[in-house]
Design a protein around this motif. Structure first.
Motif, mmCIF file in Angstrom:
data_model
loop_
_atom_site.group_PDB
_atom_site.id
_atom_site.type_symbol
_atom_site.label_atom_id
_atom_site.label_comp_id
_atom_site.label_asym_id
_atom_site.label_seq_id
_atom_site.Cartn_x
_atom_site.Cartn_y
_atom_site.Cartn_z
ATOM 1 N N HIS A 1 0.828 -1.203 0.000
ATOM 2 C CA HIS A 1 0.000 0.000 0.000
ATOM 3 C C HIS A 1 0.868 1.262 0.000
ATOM 4 O O HIS A 1 0.613 2.215 -0.741
ATOM 5 C CB HIS A 1 -0.921 -0.019 1.219
ATOM 6 N N HIS A 2 1.904 1.274 0.843
ATOM 7 C CA HIS A 2 2.814 2.423 0.865
ATOM 8 C C HIS A 2 3.562 2.555 -0.453
ATOM 9 O O HIS A 2 3.852 3.675 -0.897
ATOM 10 C CB HIS A 2 3.807 2.280 2.026
ATOM 11 N N HIS A 3 3.880 1.432 -1.071
ATOM 12 C CA HIS A 3 4.586 1.496 -2.353
ATOM 13 C C HIS A 3 3.730 2.195 -3.417
ATOM 14 O O HIS A 3 4.257 2.946 -4.251
ATOM 15 C CB HIS A 3 4.950 0.087 -2.837
ATOM 16 N N ASN A 4 2.429 1.969 -3.407
ATOM 17 C CA ASN A 4 1.562 2.618 -4.384
ATOM 18 C C ASN A 4 1.486 4.128 -4.176
ATOM 19 O O ASN A 4 1.206 4.876 -5.116
ATOM 20 C CB ASN A 4 0.160 2.016 -4.323
ATOM 21 N N ILE A 5 1.726 4.581 -2.964
ATOM 22 C CA ILE A 5 1.700 6.015 -2.690
ATOM 23 C C ILE A 5 3.047 6.658 -2.992
ATOM 24 O O ILE A 5 3.123 7.750 -3.562
ATOM 25 C CB ILE A 5 1.295 6.266 -1.220
ATOM 26 N N ARG A 6 4.146 5.993 -2.629
ATOM 27 C CA ARG A 6 5.476 6.557 -2.843
ATOM 28 C C ARG A 6 6.393 5.468 -3.371
ATOM 29 O O ARG A 6 6.657 4.479 -2.695
ATOM 30 C CB ARG A 6 6.037 7.115 -1.531
ATOM 31 N N HIS A 7 6.888 5.658 -4.597
ATOM 32 C CA HIS A 7 7.766 4.670 -5.220
ATOM 33 C C HIS A 7 8.752 5.385 -6.132
ATOM 34 O O HIS A 7 8.652 6.600 -6.363
ATOM 35 C CB HIS A 7 6.936 3.654 -6.023
#
Length: 641
Positions: A393-399
């Motif tokens: 989920h965090h990867h979809n926001i910041r990658h």
């Protein structure tokens, strides 16, 4: 009005007369209102009273009235959020007096005579309207956190690039699925079972001596620790073998002033650890977002180390052995960037090697978040031998900029992430959650959905933490969808009805008795779902968890009486029955005027309004209301009209 002194005297006379009519508690409100109006009038005419530039300084020239409160003096103890993970957000709340906002003078002064800046409070007229907030029809009172922004400031729709996900499913699933901290079924049981009972520091101080306050906090911690064992037993019955322990299980244990050791809770913690090893469950912890050992502030770093020591001691007291002890990790976020990622990584590297104990280093793992991507953390994880928890989920926001949202572009990096776990012989774990429907902004994307719709493309033998609002129900949803755990593991609840609880105690002639018509449930079977395992509730049916509330029918004209609305007098609700005092007619209604006086509701004497279409009885003494076509008469408290 050109004479400021005369204006002050006239206003003082008006306020005092108003206060005598409406009660002294109303005087302060009228004082603020008339002060504001006078000051605005004086400014409009170009006249300023000497030394009076704001409402506060003008009020200072007025005679003071002593204000009192039935609750006594307020005293609060403030706790900074970084002092302890999971501290109450309302701790040390300030109580500000409300003054009518006025315009500043021509010089733009916003200071008091003593030099302190006067804080401005936003009003409905000054608050900036945020466009794009979608509010469901028929429900205007939607909290801000539940609204989803779909338009920008110009009213144009916000477009987010669609996610590109892998089609791979890790089936058949052989790992452990889990949830975090709270069980919705157990939390709403009677008595409730959960591990996050807490309190305020002010509550501790009110216990009298320091020993009494400490005993109270420890009693909360003991209840939480014993309930941890009950949660593990419940999870075992329904095939859930992975649980994150709440960091609030022992309130203020890592506080600088009020912290304490956990040795007093060794017995319930050892019992929880024994059950976890017996059933093959995994227990982990996740210190809060304010635990940051790479902070710029020394006080935050000290508090963070203290908090990590608290989590380390708790996991040690579980008495886990072998692989179960190695898998009992603590998940940590890197924290803020502070304007320079390289400098922040340097501080983390130094503090990790010099300030943390060996047990903390053995348990600490890093997780990517909204500030630090997977590729930001992989180098330092390899360097310091720290496992990396992948949060989809965090990867979809910041990658990384060259990667797309979704799971497909992450597949080539999964083997590299897995190496950080195998080097320390720790079972790999990942976090999976999904954003709410229609979320397009980063702010809305951060909020987890109630349940998840699929499994990520992970190794089917690893452990997967499902971070969703519905907790264990989100795990059940995946169990049903992918046939995990076997058939008939759990069944749907009967709405509003539970058969795994004892009847609530009823007071019968001063004695507590239990209804004989309800079966008495043994302590070991309390809140366990009964023999049929009815613990599942469909999404959106949270009300099934609580008994159906009885709805009392309101009295109508068919009851041949008029009931005046409830009024509050000295904290007690009283209902006045007007039966027999007023004849029931379509053109008659009872009116109760209420007004708020310093937080208490006062009710004037009821009166009856009679419309001119049906003239009032000749015996009634009537007088016309101003700007109204209605007539009013007072209803006597006893006897007929």
């Amino acid at each position: 009005m050109q004479d400021p002194a005369l204006a002050l005297r006239l206003m003082n006379k008006e306020c005092c007369s108003r206060g005598s009519m409406l009660g002294t508690s109303k005087t302060t409100g009228y004082l603020s209102t008339f002060t504001t109006r006078l000051l605005q009038s004086l400014r409009a005419t170009g006249v300023r009273p000497p030394g009076c530039t704001t409402t506060s300084t003008l009020q200072a020239a007025m005679p003071k009235r002593k204000r009192s409160t039935a609750a006594g003096d307020f005293s609060t103890t403030k706790v900074k959020k970084h002092d302890i993970a999971g501290a109450d957000e309302n701790e040390g709340e300030d109580f500000d007096s409300e003054l009518t906002p006025i315009e500043e003078d021509s010089q733009g002064s916003n200071s008091e005579p003593n030099g302190n800046k006067r804080s401005k409070k936003k009003t409905a007229a000054t608050k900036k309207k945020v466009p794009g907030k979608v509010i469901p029809e028929g429900n205007p009172a939607v909290s801000r956190k539940d609204r989803i922004k779909t338009e920008d400031e110009n009213g144009d729709p916000i477009i987010r690039t669609p996610q590109v996900n892998s089609d791979y499913l890790p089936l058949p699933w052989k790992g452990r699925l889990g949830y975090a901290c709270l069980n919705t079924y157990l939390r709403t049981s009677n008595p409730p079972i959960f591990c996050s009972r807490t309190c305020r520091i002010s509550t501790i101080l009110q216990k009298g001596s320091a020993a009494d306050g400490q005993a109270y906090v420890e009693s909360l911690g003991l209840q939480n620790a014993w309930d941890l064992g009950k949660m593990i037993r419940w999870n075992e019955k329904y095939g859930i073998k992975f649980l994150r322990i709440s960091s609030e299980i022992f309130p203020f244990a890592s506080h600088e002033k009020y912290g304490y050791s956990l040795e007093f809770a060794a017995e319930p913690l050892r019992e929880a650890g024994r059950l976890a090893m017996k059933f093959g469950h995994r227990l982990t912890m996740h210190p809060g977002q304010y635990t940051q050992i790479a902070s710029l502030r020394g006080a935050v770093i000290t508090a963070s180390v203290r908090d990590l020591e608290y989590h380390s001691q708790l996991l040690r007291l579980l008495g886990l052995e072998g692989q179960a002890n190695q898998d009992a990790v603590m998940i940590l976020h890197m924290g803020g960037v502070f304007g320079n990622k390289k400098a922040t990584l340097d501080r983390f590297r130094e503090n990790y090697t010099t300030l943390l104990s060996d047990d903390i280093k053995a348990r600490l793992v890093l997780e990517n978040d909204d500030s630090w991507t997977v590729h930001d953390l992989l180098p330092i994880c390899h360097e310091l031998n720290i496992p990396l928890v992948l949060d989809y989920h965090h990867h979809n926001i910041r990658h990384r900029e060259d990667l797309r949202e979704g799971t497909l572009d992450l597949l080539p990096f999964l083997p590299e992430i897995k190496k950080t776990w195998t080097r320390k012989n720790i079972t790999q774990k990942q976090h999976y959650s999904e954003a709410r429907d229609n979320a397009v902004t980063d702010y809305d994307m951060r909020k987890h959905s109630k349940r998840v719709q699929k499994l990520p493309p992970c190794d089917p033998t690893m452990d997967l933490m499902i971070e969703a609002k519905d907790k264990e129900q989100a795990v059940f949803e995946l169990y049903r969808k992918y046939a995990i755990g076997g058939e008939g593991l759990f069944r749907d609840m009967v709405p509003y009805l539970r058969t795994d609880e004892n009847a609530p105690e009823k007071l019968v002639r001063g004695r507590k008795e239990v209804s004989e018509s309800v079966k008495v449930v043994d302590d070991k079977d309390l809140a366990m779902g009964g023999e049929e395992g009815r613990v599942y509730w469909p999404e959106g049916k949270e009300e099934w968890l609580s008994p159906l509330k009885k709805i009392r029918r309101k009295k109508t004209e068919a009851d041949e009486e008029i009931v005046v609305e409830k009024k509050v007098t000295n904290g007690r609700q009283q209902t006045k029955n007007m039966k027999g005092e007023v004849a029931i007619r379509e053109d008659v209604k009872v009116v109760v005027e209420t007004r708020n006086t310093r937080g208490r509701q006062r009710t004037e004497q009821p009166r009856v309004e009679i419309y001119e279409a049906d003239p009032a009885p000749e015996t009634a003494k009537t007088r016309p209301l101003r700007n109204s076509k209605k007539l009013a008469m007072t209803v006597p408290e006893r006897g007929g009209p």
